[in-house]
Scaffold this motif. Structure first.
Motif, PDB file in Angstrom:
ATOM      1  N   MET B   1     -13.912  33.498  -4.151  1.00 22.67           N
ATOM      2  CA  MET B   1     -14.157  32.775  -5.406  1.00 22.67           C
ATOM      3  C   MET B   1     -14.512  31.328  -5.092  1.00 22.67           C
ATOM      4  N   ALA B   2     -15.553  30.863  -5.770  1.00 25.30           N
ATOM      5  CA  ALA B   2     -15.993  29.490  -5.567  1.00 25.30           C
ATOM      6  C   ALA B   2     -14.943  28.532  -6.143  1.00 25.30           C
ATOM      7  N   ASP B   3     -14.788  27.354  -5.544  1.00 24.93           N
ATOM      8  CA  ASP B   3     -13.814  26.409  -6.084  1.00 24.93           C
ATOM      9  C   ASP B   3     -14.477  25.471  -7.089  1.00 24.93           C
ATOM     10  N   ARG B   4     -13.664  24.551  -7.598  1.00 26.09           N
ATOM     11  CA  ARG B   4     -14.127  23.680  -8.665  1.00 26.09           C
ATOM     12  C   ARG B   4     -15.386  22.899  -8.289  1.00 26.09           C
ATOM     13  N   ALA B   5     -15.388  22.336  -7.064  1.00 17.61           N
ATOM     14  CA  ALA B   5     -16.546  21.543  -6.642  1.00 17.61           C
ATOM     15  C   ALA B   5     -17.805  22.409  -6.556  1.00 17.61           C
ATOM     16  N   ASP B   6     -17.648  23.648  -6.080  1.00 16.59           N
ATOM     17  CA  ASP B   6     -18.803  24.561  -5.999  1.00 16.59           C
ATOM     18  C   ASP B   6     -19.390  24.811  -7.386  1.00 16.59           C
ATOM     19  N   ILE B   7     -18.496  25.091  -8.335  1.00 19.35           N
ATOM     20  CA  ILE B   7     -18.971  25.404  -9.688  1.00 19.35           C
ATOM     21  C   ILE B   7     -19.655  24.180 -10.287  1.00 19.35           C
ATOM     22  N   GLU B   8     -19.078  22.998 -10.051  1.00 17.31           N
ATOM     23  CA  GLU B   8     -19.718  21.780 -10.581  1.00 17.31           C
ATOM     24  C   GLU B   8     -21.108  21.597  -9.982  1.00 17.31           C
ATOM     25  N   THR B   9     -21.219  21.856  -8.674  1.00 19.27           N
ATOM     26  CA  THR B   9     -22.520  21.734  -8.019  1.00 19.27           C
ATOM     27  C   THR B   9     -23.518  22.727  -8.624  1.00 19.27           C
ATOM     28  N   LEU B  10     -23.056  23.958  -8.832  1.00 23.21           N
ATOM     29  CA  LEU B  10     -23.958  24.975  -9.389  1.00 23.21           C
ATOM     30  C   LEU B  10     -24.391  24.596 -10.810  1.00 23.21           C
ATOM     31  N   ILE B  11     -23.466  24.028 -11.596  1.00 24.31           N
ATOM     32  CA  ILE B  11     -23.831  23.609 -12.954  1.00 24.31           C
ATOM     33  C   ILE B  11     -24.860  22.478 -12.878  1.00 24.31           C
ATOM     34  N   ALA B  12     -24.633  21.532 -11.966  1.00 26.92           N
ATOM     35  CA  ALA B  12     -25.575  20.402 -11.834  1.00 26.92           C
ATOM     36  C   ALA B  12     -26.959  20.908 -11.420  1.00 26.92           C
ATOM     37  N   ARG B  13     -26.978  21.855 -10.474  1.00 27.72           N
ATOM     38  CA  ARG B  13     -28.279  22.381 -10.034  1.00 27.72           C
ATOM     39  C   ARG B  13     -28.930  23.215 -11.141  1.00 27.72           C
ATOM     40  N   THR B  14     -28.107  23.926 -11.913  1.00 31.34           N
ATOM     41  CA  THR B  14     -28.646  24.665 -13.056  1.00 31.34           C
ATOM     42  C   THR B  14     -29.286  23.704 -14.051  1.00 31.34           C
ATOM     43  N   ALA B  15     -28.636  22.565 -14.248  1.00 29.45           N
ATOM     44  CA  ALA B  15     -29.161  21.570 -15.196  1.00 29.45           C
ATOM     45  C   ALA B  15     -30.535  21.069 -14.769  1.00 29.45           C
ATOM     46  N   SER B  16     -30.795  21.083 -13.458  1.00 29.39           N
ATOM     47  CA  SER B  16     -32.104  20.619 -12.996  1.00 29.39           C
ATOM     48  C   SER B  16     -33.113  21.764 -12.934  1.00 29.39           C
ATOM     49  N   GLY B  17     -32.734  22.928 -13.486  1.00 25.99           N
ATOM     50  CA  GLY B  17     -33.690  24.031 -13.587  1.00 25.99           C
ATOM     51  C   GLY B  17     -33.721  24.943 -12.380  1.00 25.99           C
ATOM     52  N   ASP B  18     -32.677  24.895 -11.542  1.00 26.31           N
ATOM     53  CA  ASP B  18     -32.625  25.708 -10.326  1.00 26.31           C
ATOM     54  C   ASP B  18     -32.140  27.118 -10.677  1.00 26.31           C
ATOM     55  N   ARG B  19     -33.056  28.077 -10.627  1.00 26.80           N
ATOM     56  CA  ARG B  19     -32.714  29.437 -11.071  1.00 26.80           C
ATOM     57  C   ARG B  19     -31.818  30.169 -10.092  1.00 26.80           C
ATOM     58  N   VAL B  20     -31.967  29.848  -8.801  1.00 25.27           N
ATOM     59  CA  VAL B  20     -31.083  30.488  -7.817  1.00 25.27           C
ATOM     60  C   VAL B  20     -29.647  30.015  -8.055  1.00 25.27           C
ATOM     61  N   ALA B  21     -29.496  28.716  -8.334  1.00 25.20           N
ATOM     62  CA  ALA B  21     -28.157  28.182  -8.619  1.00 25.20           C
ATOM     63  C   ALA B  21     -27.593  28.828  -9.881  1.00 25.20           C
ATOM     64  N   PHE B  22     -28.441  29.039 -10.874  1.00 30.34           N
ATOM     65  CA  PHE B  22     -27.987  29.670 -12.116  1.00 30.34           C
ATOM     66  C   PHE B  22     -27.499  31.096 -11.849  1.00 30.34           C
ATOM     67  N   SER B  23     -28.249  31.832 -11.017  1.00 26.46           N
ATOM     68  CA  SER B  23     -27.811  33.186 -10.655  1.00 26.46           C
ATOM     69  C   SER B  23     -26.499  33.148  -9.880  1.00 26.46           C
ATOM     70  N   ALA B  24     -26.374  32.150  -9.001  1.00 25.84           N
ATOM     71  CA  ALA B  24     -25.130  32.027  -8.222  1.00 25.84           C
ATOM     72  C   ALA B  24     -23.963  31.672  -9.144  1.00 25.84           C
ATOM     73  N   LEU B  25     -24.234  30.803 -10.134  1.00 28.30           N
ATOM     74  CA  LEU B  25     -23.195  30.443 -11.109  1.00 28.30           C
ATOM     75  C   LEU B  25     -22.776  31.684 -11.893  1.00 28.30           C
ATOM     76  N   TYR B  26     -23.762  32.462 -12.292  1.00 25.63           N
ATOM     77  CA  TYR B  26     -23.469  33.704 -13.015  1.00 25.63           C
ATOM     78  C   TYR B  26     -22.621  34.633 -12.146  1.00 25.63           C
ATOM     79  N   ALA B  27     -23.035  34.775 -10.882  1.00 27.39           N
ATOM     80  CA  ALA B  27     -22.310  35.688  -9.983  1.00 27.39           C
ATOM     81  C   ALA B  27     -20.871  35.230  -9.783  1.00 27.39           C
ATOM     82  N   ALA B  28     -20.672  33.914  -9.720  1.00 24.71           N
ATOM     83  CA  ALA B  28     -19.333  33.388  -9.424  1.00 24.71           C
ATOM     84  C   ALA B  28     -18.413  33.403 -10.644  1.00 24.71           C
ATOM     85  N   THR B  29     -18.979  33.368 -11.844  1.00 24.41           N
ATOM     86  CA  THR B  29     -18.131  33.138 -13.022  1.00 24.41           C
ATOM     87  C   THR B  29     -18.200  34.236 -14.083  1.00 24.41           C
ATOM     88  N   SER B  30     -19.206  35.105 -14.035  1.00 27.19           N
ATOM     89  CA  SER B  30     -19.415  36.022 -15.161  1.00 27.19           C
ATOM     90  C   SER B  30     -18.280  37.038 -15.321  1.00 27.19           C
TER      91      SER B  30
END
Lengths: 234, 179
Positions: B1-30
Motif C-alpha cells: 500500500m502506498a503511503d501518504r506522501a505517495d498518494i499526495e504525489t499521485l494526486i499532484a501528478r494527476t492534477a497536471s494531467g498525468d494519466r499514468v499517475a491517475f491510473s496508479a492513484l486508482y490502483a492504490a486507492t480504489s
C-alpha cells in the motif's frame, strides 16, 4: 452524567453542529443554514475538517474491495472521451465484424480457446486488466492464472513499433516497476510471474513500454510507457 | 500500500494531467473507496457507478487538493462517502440533503492540521468511552450513511432522543479527542 449543562457555550454548539454536518446527519434545512455560515467562518470550517479527519479513522474498519475492471474502463471512457472505448469500440475501429468480436470476447471470458496458438486463457482468472493506450491504438487484455502463476495476455489491437518490442511491467506500491517479460509477436502469450511477486498483485497496475529488441537493457522501462491498466477482479 | 506522501504525489501528478499517475492513484486507492461505498449504497451496480463518479471528479478536481488541508486519504474517502450517501438518499428516500463538500472549502484554517494514521487508536479509545449503543449509532451514521430517522427506527427510540444521544456523544467525543 456530569453536573454541568452540555450546551453552555456557543462554541460547544458549533462543535456539535460541525460534527453532525460532517456526518451528514443534519436535516436539509439546517445543513443549508450551516453551510451558509461556513463560507465566512474559517474557525467553523476548521471544526468540520477536524471532524472529517477524525471520523475517517472509522473507515479503517472497512475491508477494501477490489472493483471490477469495467469500472476503471468506464472512468477512462468518461474522462478521455475520444472515440468509443472498450472492446466494442475498438473492434469497430479495426473493422472486425461484430459477430467475430463477440465470439472473441466470449472466448476470452469463458476460457474457450478457438485460437491457433495453443495458448489458453485461464478459466477462472483471479485478476484481470485492460491495458489500453490513450488513443486506443494499443489494447492488451491480461488475466492472471493463480494456479499456474502466469499472466495470460492477449493483444487485441496495435502492435510493437517496427524493430521494437512491447514489455509488460507490474507497478505495485511505491516500488519501481518490475518486468513481467517481453510480449512475443503472437497475439496471445503466457508470462510466468516470479513467486515473490504473486502475493503482491492486488492493487497493482500493468503497463506496457516500448523497448529495444530483447527488452529493456535496464531494470526499469527505458522507452515510452504506451499503455496502462490497473488490475481488478473479473 | 502506498503511503501518504505517495498518494499526495499521485494526486499532484494527476492534477497536471498525468494519466499514468491517475491510473496508479486508482490502483492504490480504489479498493478502499469501493469498500467504503459498498457499505452505504444498496447494490453493487450502484457502488460501481458511484466509484466512477468519484474518480471522474478526482480527475477534474485534483488541482484543488492542496488547498483543502485534508490528508489525501481523508479527501478521497470523504468524496467517496459523500457521493455514496447522495446516491443512497436519492434512491431510498427521494430527498436531497446537502453534504459537506471536501472540495469546496478553500481557505485553510489554523487548526486544520491533518492527523496521521497514528492517531486512529485514540479515536477507538474515545469511542469506547461512549455508551455502546450510542457509539454503535455513531459508527452506523458514518459507515452506513444512516439518517437520524433510520437510526431512531433501528434502535427503537424517538427521533429526538436519537438526535440528543448523538449530539451528546459528539461533544464527549470531541472532549476526549482533545485530551
Amino acid at each position: 452524567m456530569s453536573g454541568r449543562p452540555y450546551w453552555d457555550e456557543d462554541r460547544d454548539e458549533d462543535k456539535v453542529l460541525a460534527g453532525e454536518y460532517a456526518l451528514g446527519l443534519l436535516p436539509p434545512d439546517e445543513a443549508a443554514g450551516f453551510a451558509a455560515r461556513l463560507g465566512e467562518n474559517a474557525a467553523l470550517r476548521a471544526l468540520v475538517r477536524q471532524w472529517t479527519e477524525d471520523f475517517t479513522g472509522l473507515s479503517d474498519l472497512v475491508e477494501p474491495q477490489v472493483p471490477p475492471v469495467r469500472v476503471h474502463q468506464a472512468i477512462e471512457a468518461r474522462i478521455f472521451s475520444g472515440p468509443a472505448r472498450g472492446p466494442l469500440g475498438l473492434f469497430r475501429r479495426v473493422g472486425v465484424p461484430m459477430l467475430t468480436a463477440a465470439a472473441l470476447i466470449l472466448a476470452l471470458f469463458l476460457g474457450i480457446d478457438h485460437g491457433p496458438s495453443g495458448v489458453h486463457p485461464p478459466v477462472a482468472p483471479v485478476y484481470r486488466a485492460e491495458i489500453e493506450a490513450t488513443d486506443g491504438g494499443l489494447y492488451v487484455a491480461a488475466a492472471y492464472d493463480a494456479g499456474a502463476g502466469e499472466f495470460y495476455v492477449e493483444r487485441r489491437a496495435g502492435a510493437a513499433r517496427p524493430g521494437r518490442v512491447l514489455e509488460l511491467w507490474l507497478i505495485e506500491g511505491d516500488g519501481p516497476p518490475v518486468s513481467l517479460g517481453v510480449l512475443p509477436e503472437a497475439a496471445r502469450a503466457r508470462l510466468p510471474v516470479a513467486e515473490p511477486l504473486r502475493a503482491r498483485l492486488e492493487g497493482g497496475i500493468l503497463a506496457l513500454s516500448d523497448e529495444p529488441s530483447g527488452g529493456s537493457p535496464d531494470r526499469s522501462p527505458t522507452g515510452d510507457v504506451l499503455a496502462v491498466g490497473p488490475l481488478g477482479t473479473p | 500500500m502506498a503511503d501518504r506522501a505517495d498518494i499526495e504525489t499521485l494526486i499532484a501528478r494527476t492534477a497536471s494531467g498525468d494519466r499514468v499517475a491517475f491510473s496508479a492513484l486508482y490502483a492504490a486507492t480504489s479498493a478502499k473507496l469501493f469498500g467504503v461505498i459498498l457499505r452505504i449504497v444498496s447494490t453493487r451496480s450502484e457502488a460501481e457507478e458511484t466509484l466512477q463518479e468519484v474518480y471522474v471528479r478526482v480527475w477534474h478536481t485534483a488541482g484543488r487538493y492542496d488547498a483543502d488541508c485534508l490528508s489525501p486519504m481523508t479527501w478521497l474517502i470523504t468524496s467517496a462517502r459523500n457521493a455514496a450517501i447522495d446516491r443512497r438518499r436519492r434512491t431510498i428516500h427521494g430527498i436531497e440533503a446537502p453534504l459537506p463538500d471536501p472540495l469546496s472549502d478553500t481557505a485553510p484554517g489554523p487548526e486544520a492540521q491533518a492527523i496521521d494514521a497514528s492517531d486512529r487508536p485514540r479515536l477507538t479509545a474515545c469511542f469506547d468511552e461512549l455508551a455502546p449503543d450510542r457509539a454503535g449509532a455513531m459508527r452506523r451514521a458514518y459507515l452506513e450513511g444512516k439518517t437520524y430517522a433510520e437510526l431512531a427506527a433501528q434502535y427503537g427510540v424517538p427521533l429526538n432522543t436519537m438526535r440528543t444521544w448523538l449530539r451528546q456523544s459528539l461533544l464527549r467525543l470531541r472532549e476526549c479527542l482533545a485530551r
